[in-house]
Design a protein around this motif. Structure first.
Motif, PDB file in Angstrom:
ATOM      1  N   LYS A 168       0.842  -1.204   0.000  1.00 13.70           N
ATOM      2  CA  LYS A 168       0.000   0.000   0.000  1.00 13.70           C
ATOM      3  C   LYS A 168       0.871   1.246   0.000  1.00 13.70           C
ATOM      4  O   LYS A 168       0.544   2.260  -0.615  1.00 13.70           O
ATOM      5  CB  LYS A 168      -0.908   0.011   1.238  1.00 13.70           C
ATOM      6  CG  LYS A 168      -2.014  -1.007   1.174  1.00 13.70           C
ATOM      7  CD  LYS A 168      -2.798  -1.070   2.461  1.00 13.70           C
ATOM      8  CE  LYS A 168      -3.929  -0.087   2.473  1.00 13.70           C
ATOM      9  NZ  LYS A 168      -4.848  -0.311   3.611  1.00 13.70           N
ATOM     10  N   SER A 169       1.960   1.151   0.728  1.00 16.92           N
ATOM     11  CA  SER A 169       2.872   2.283   0.802  1.00 16.92           C
ATOM     12  C   SER A 169       3.485   2.564  -0.575  1.00 16.92           C
ATOM     13  O   SER A 169       3.616   3.721  -0.985  1.00 16.92           O
ATOM     14  CB  SER A 169       3.968   1.987   1.831  1.00 16.92           C
ATOM     15  OG  SER A 169       4.879   3.033   1.887  1.00 16.92           O
ATOM     16  N   CYS A 170       3.825   1.476  -1.283  1.00 17.92           N
ATOM     17  CA  CYS A 170       4.381   1.630  -2.633  1.00 17.92           C
ATOM     18  C   CYS A 170       3.360   2.275  -3.565  1.00 17.92           C
ATOM     19  O   CYS A 170       3.683   3.171  -4.342  1.00 17.92           O
ATOM     20  CB  CYS A 170       4.786   0.275  -3.208  1.00 17.92           C
ATOM     21  SG  CYS A 170       6.174  -0.481  -2.363  1.00 17.92           S
ATOM     22  N   ARG A 171       2.162   1.780  -3.489  1.00 16.64           N
ATOM     23  CA  ARG A 171       1.101   2.320  -4.332  1.00 16.64           C
ATOM     24  C   ARG A 171       0.936   3.815  -4.095  1.00 16.64           C
ATOM     25  O   ARG A 171       0.876   4.615  -5.028  1.00 16.64           O
ATOM     26  CB  ARG A 171      -0.205   1.591  -4.041  1.00 16.64           C
ATOM     27  CG  ARG A 171      -1.369   2.147  -4.783  1.00 16.64           C
ATOM     28  CD  ARG A 171      -2.675   1.478  -4.406  1.00 16.64           C
ATOM     29  NE  ARG A 171      -3.783   2.308  -4.839  1.00 16.64           N
ATOM     30  CZ  ARG A 171      -4.332   3.254  -4.102  1.00 16.64           C
ATOM     31  NH1 ARG A 171      -3.910   3.474  -2.872  1.00 16.64           N
ATOM     32  NH2 ARG A 171      -5.301   3.993  -4.579  1.00 16.64           N
ATOM     33  N   LEU A 172       0.872   4.186  -2.828  1.00 10.80           N
ATOM     34  CA  LEU A 172       0.681   5.577  -2.460  1.00 10.80           C
ATOM     35  C   LEU A 172       1.830   6.452  -2.962  1.00 10.80           C
ATOM     36  O   LEU A 172       1.625   7.547  -3.490  1.00 10.80           O
ATOM     37  CB  LEU A 172       0.578   5.675  -0.944  1.00 10.80           C
ATOM     38  CG  LEU A 172      -0.257   6.798  -0.379  1.00 10.80           C
ATOM     39  CD1 LEU A 172      -1.694   6.673  -0.837  1.00 10.80           C
ATOM     40  CD2 LEU A 172      -0.201   6.767   1.146  1.00 10.80           C
ATOM     41  N   LEU A 183       5.587   9.653  -7.556  1.00 10.91           N
ATOM     42  CA  LEU A 183       6.522   9.183  -8.574  1.00 10.91           C
ATOM     43  C   LEU A 183       5.965   9.109  -9.991  1.00 10.91           C
ATOM     44  O   LEU A 183       6.711   9.218 -10.953  1.00 10.91           O
ATOM     45  CB  LEU A 183       7.063   7.794  -8.182  1.00 10.91           C
ATOM     46  CG  LEU A 183       7.854   7.751  -6.885  1.00 10.91           C
ATOM     47  CD1 LEU A 183       8.217   6.317  -6.539  1.00 10.91           C
ATOM     48  CD2 LEU A 183       9.112   8.609  -6.986  1.00 10.91           C
ATOM     49  N   ARG A 184       4.678   8.901 -10.117  1.00 11.04           N
ATOM     50  CA  ARG A 184       4.162   8.690 -11.466  1.00 11.04           C
ATOM     51  C   ARG A 184       4.342   9.950 -12.311  1.00 11.04           C
ATOM     52  O   ARG A 184       4.422  11.062 -11.773  1.00 11.04           O
ATOM     53  CB  ARG A 184       2.711   8.223 -11.429  1.00 11.04           C
ATOM     54  CG  ARG A 184       1.685   9.284 -11.140  1.00 11.04           C
ATOM     55  CD  ARG A 184       0.306   8.654 -11.009  1.00 11.04           C
ATOM     56  NE  ARG A 184      -0.522   9.430 -10.110  1.00 11.04           N
ATOM     57  CZ  ARG A 184      -1.514  10.215 -10.521  1.00 11.04           C
ATOM     58  NH1 ARG A 184      -1.775  10.349 -11.793  1.00 11.04           N
ATOM     59  NH2 ARG A 184      -2.235  10.891  -9.633  1.00 11.04           N
ATOM     60  N   PRO A 185       4.390   9.758 -13.627  1.00 11.10           N
ATOM     61  CA  PRO A 185       4.677  10.894 -14.511  1.00 11.10           C
ATOM     62  C   PRO A 185       3.576  11.953 -14.465  1.00 11.10           C
ATOM     63  O   PRO A 185       2.423  11.644 -14.157  1.00 11.10           O
ATOM     64  CB  PRO A 185       4.725  10.249 -15.909  1.00 11.10           C
ATOM     65  CG  PRO A 185       4.811   8.795 -15.683  1.00 11.10           C
ATOM     66  CD  PRO A 185       4.206   8.503 -14.351  1.00 11.10           C
ATOM     67  N   ASN A 186       3.958  13.158 -14.823  1.00 14.46           N
ATOM     68  CA  ASN A 186       3.004  14.277 -14.979  1.00 14.46           C
ATOM     69  C   ASN A 186       2.342  14.739 -13.697  1.00 14.46           C
ATOM     70  O   ASN A 186       1.271  15.327 -13.728  1.00 14.46           O
ATOM     71  CB  ASN A 186       1.915  13.928 -16.009  1.00 14.46           C
ATOM     72  CG  ASN A 186       2.501  13.539 -17.340  1.00 14.46           C
ATOM     73  OD1 ASN A 186       3.482  14.118 -17.782  1.00 14.46           O
ATOM     74  ND2 ASN A 186       1.942  12.518 -17.961  1.00 14.46           N
ATOM     75  N   ILE A 187       2.945  14.417 -12.573  1.00  9.18           N
ATOM     76  CA  ILE A 187       2.418  14.946 -11.320  1.00  9.18           C
ATOM     77  C   ILE A 187       2.798  16.419 -11.230  1.00  9.18           C
ATOM     78  O   ILE A 187       3.937  16.803 -11.460  1.00  9.18           O
ATOM     79  CB  ILE A 187       3.013  14.195 -10.107  1.00  9.18           C
ATOM     80  CG1 ILE A 187       2.457  12.785 -10.059  1.00  9.18           C
ATOM     81  CG2 ILE A 187       2.738  14.923  -8.816  1.00  9.18           C
ATOM     82  CD1 ILE A 187       1.021  12.692  -9.640  1.00  9.18           C
ATOM     83  N   LYS A 188       1.798  17.219 -10.889  1.00  5.66           N
ATOM     84  CA  LYS A 188       2.029  18.656 -10.792  1.00  5.66           C
ATOM     85  C   LYS A 188       2.129  19.044  -9.321  1.00  5.66           C
ATOM     86  O   LYS A 188       1.215  18.763  -8.537  1.00  5.66           O
ATOM     87  CB  LYS A 188       0.861  19.398 -11.448  1.00  5.66           C
ATOM     88  CG  LYS A 188       1.198  20.801 -11.918  1.00  5.66           C
ATOM     89  CD  LYS A 188      -0.060  21.604 -12.209  1.00  5.66           C
ATOM     90  CE  LYS A 188      -0.878  21.084 -13.360  1.00  5.66           C
ATOM     91  NZ  LYS A 188      -2.089  21.915 -13.614  1.00  5.66           N
ATOM     92  N   HIS A 189       3.224  19.660  -8.938  1.00  5.86           N
ATOM     93  CA  HIS A 189       3.335  20.179  -7.577  1.00  5.86           C
ATOM     94  C   HIS A 189       3.373  21.698  -7.636  1.00  5.86           C
ATOM     95  O   HIS A 189       3.548  22.284  -8.685  1.00  5.86           O
ATOM     96  CB  HIS A 189       4.603  19.640  -6.903  1.00  5.86           C
ATOM     97  CG  HIS A 189       4.539  18.167  -6.640  1.00  5.86           C
ATOM     98  ND1 HIS A 189       3.710  17.601  -5.700  1.00  5.86           N
ATOM     99  CD2 HIS A 189       5.192  17.134  -7.216  1.00  5.86           C
ATOM    100  CE1 HIS A 189       3.860  16.292  -5.702  1.00  5.86           C
ATOM    101  NE2 HIS A 189       4.758  15.976  -6.615  1.00  5.86           N
ATOM    102  N   GLY A 190       3.204  22.297  -6.498  1.00  5.33           N
ATOM    103  CA  GLY A 190       3.308  23.750  -6.461  1.00  5.33           C
ATOM    104  C   GLY A 190       1.964  24.446  -6.409  1.00  5.33           C
ATOM    105  O   GLY A 190       0.930  23.817  -6.182  1.00  5.33           O
ATOM    106  N   GLU A 191       2.001  25.739  -6.612  1.00  2.06           N
ATOM    107  CA  GLU A 191       0.834  26.588  -6.410  1.00  2.06           C
ATOM    108  C   GLU A 191      -0.367  26.170  -7.254  1.00  2.06           C
ATOM    109  O   GLU A 191      -0.229  25.798  -8.412  1.00  2.06           O
ATOM    110  CB  GLU A 191       1.200  28.043  -6.733  1.00  2.06           C
ATOM    111  CG  GLU A 191       2.006  28.710  -5.631  1.00  2.06           C
ATOM    112  CD  GLU A 191       1.269  28.731  -4.295  1.00  2.06           C
ATOM    113  OE1 GLU A 191       0.195  29.357  -4.215  1.00  2.06           O
ATOM    114  OE2 GLU A 191       1.767  28.129  -3.331  1.00  2.06           O
ATOM    115  N   PHE A 192      -1.509  26.288  -6.656  1.00  2.00           N
ATOM    116  CA  PHE A 192      -2.755  26.069  -7.382  1.00  2.00           C
ATOM    117  C   PHE A 192      -3.181  27.383  -8.036  1.00  2.00           C
ATOM    118  O   PHE A 192      -3.016  28.457  -7.457  1.00  2.00           O
ATOM    119  CB  PHE A 192      -3.856  25.599  -6.430  1.00  2.00           C
ATOM    120  CG  PHE A 192      -3.758  24.146  -6.059  1.00  2.00           C
ATOM    121  CD1 PHE A 192      -4.684  23.234  -6.534  1.00  2.00           C
ATOM    122  CD2 PHE A 192      -2.736  23.691  -5.233  1.00  2.00           C
ATOM    123  CE1 PHE A 192      -4.605  21.889  -6.189  1.00  2.00           C
ATOM    124  CE2 PHE A 192      -2.649  22.355  -4.884  1.00  2.00           C
ATOM    125  CZ  PHE A 192      -3.580  21.446  -5.359  1.00  2.00           C
TER     126      PHE A 192
END
Length: 330
Positions: free
Chosen positions: A52-56, A62-71
DNA sequence: AAAATCAGCAACCGCAGTGAA
DNA sequence: TTTCACTGCGGTTGCTGATTT
């Protein structure tokens, strides 16, 4: 006897992920995929982690195209509107914001957006004369807007678009062969939408919404086939007001017109987020472990609904939902 | 400068739903 | 039909850095 643990807690690593673990997991999944089994994945990868930890970790980081930062403001708007409509169904909300994860949005809402809204509303309140309850005041205004809307748009073959920045969320159950549909002009249940800046839910998401909210869904009304569609759009208008108006009339006979207040109480109550119901029912929401409380009155005016959105779109469908769910007399 | 408090966020926990056996 | 393993989700926890006292 409790549920069996998903892994041997004593032999799995917990806490923050190291860069080495990240790269191992990422490299493995990119090469082999998850294999559809998260539980056995850590072994294959060579990680002492719970599946479950890996999935999370993969989904949220880790998965591609994750957007971090300001909304962006637009994202804020979508989050707020959807939250008011469907409550804390973060995965559904996240599905409308490419690159954002449900966890991200949940954290953002709990830590910042809610406060931002409250602050914003407080400032508004400070500069607004009040006549009685704001909700009632708002309802009156919405009713007026509704009347104006149909006065303007029923008589002419119109096209109306909401202001471009307003995000509208609505759930429609559109009968193809319904008695009301037959008795009125053709296409009276069709809703047109503008062609720009539209975001649609996938069928899967729709089904999820339909089932979780216990909305009448695919084959419901009088045994006739229905189409369901859920849409967020920056532009949205009914093509014909007649049936909607009929529906509204019946709706008015049954319920008072309001900001989805009655619809929430009567049709979605079993699944709509408890906190939202609390807001509706008692005007007070208690938020998890943090001892802040947020009132519906404080938050709802901050959401950008188009004028009378629930009156112009929902009532007929709410009426049908109620009838289907056995909440209304046939 | 140190301690206390706050805010943000990654990660965990446990429940509910689903599908295979 | 029942049981069980697994997944996905929302709520919650706890760590860490920033800010305040």
């Amino acid at each position: 006897m409790g549920r069996a643990p998903c892994c041997d807690k004593a032999n799995v690593k917990r806490g923050p992920w190291s860069p080495e673990e990240d790269s191992k997991l990422k490299a493995y999944i990119e090469q082999h995929g998850t294999g559809g089994n998260w539980i056995t994945l850590p072994q294959k990868v060579g990680l002492k982690r719970c599946g479950k930890s890996c999935r999370l970790r993969w989904l949220n980081y880790l998965r591609p195209n994750i957007k971090h930062g300001e909304f962006t403001d637009e994202e804020d708007n979508i989050i707020c509107t959807l939250y008011m409509s469907i409550g804390s169904r973060w995965s559904i909300i996240a599905a409308q914001l490419p690159g954002r994860t449900d966890n991200d949005i949940k954290n953002y809402w709990n830590t910042r957006l809610k406060k931002k809204l409250l602050l914003c509303n407080k400032q508004r309140k400070d500069h607004r004369p009040r006549t009685g309850s704001y909700i009632n005041h708002n309802k009156l205004e919405m009713m007026k807007e509704h009347e104006n809307f149909f006065a303007t748009h029923q008589t002419i073959n119109n096209t109306y678009s909401w202001p471009s920045q307003q995000i509208l969320f609505s759930t429609l159950i559109a009968p193809q062969n319904h008695d009301l549909a037959e008795s009125s002009s053709a296409n009276s249940h069709n809703f047109q939408h503008s062609t720009t800046d539209q975001v649609y839910f996938s069928q899967d998401q729709l089904c999820q919404i339909s089932s979780t909210n216990q909305l009448a869904s695919m084959n419901l009304v009088n045994g006739n086939t229905c189409n369901s569609s859920v849409m967020i759009s920056n532009g949205y208008y009914p093509s014909n007001g007649v049936v909607i108006n009929n529906g509204l009339q019946e709706y008015n006979n049954y319920n008072s017109v309001g900001l989805d207040h009655d619809a929430l109480n009567s049709t979605h109550s079993q699944q709509v987020d408890k906190s939202v119901l609390e807001m509706v029912n008692s005007s007070t929401i208690s938020t998890t472990s943090q001892d802040q409380s947020t009132s519906w009155e404080e938050l709802s005016p901050l959401v950008n609904y188009p004028p009378s959105v629930f009156e112009t779109v929902s009532p007929y469908y709410v009426f049908e939902e109620q009838r289907y769910m056995g909440l209304l007399k046939q």
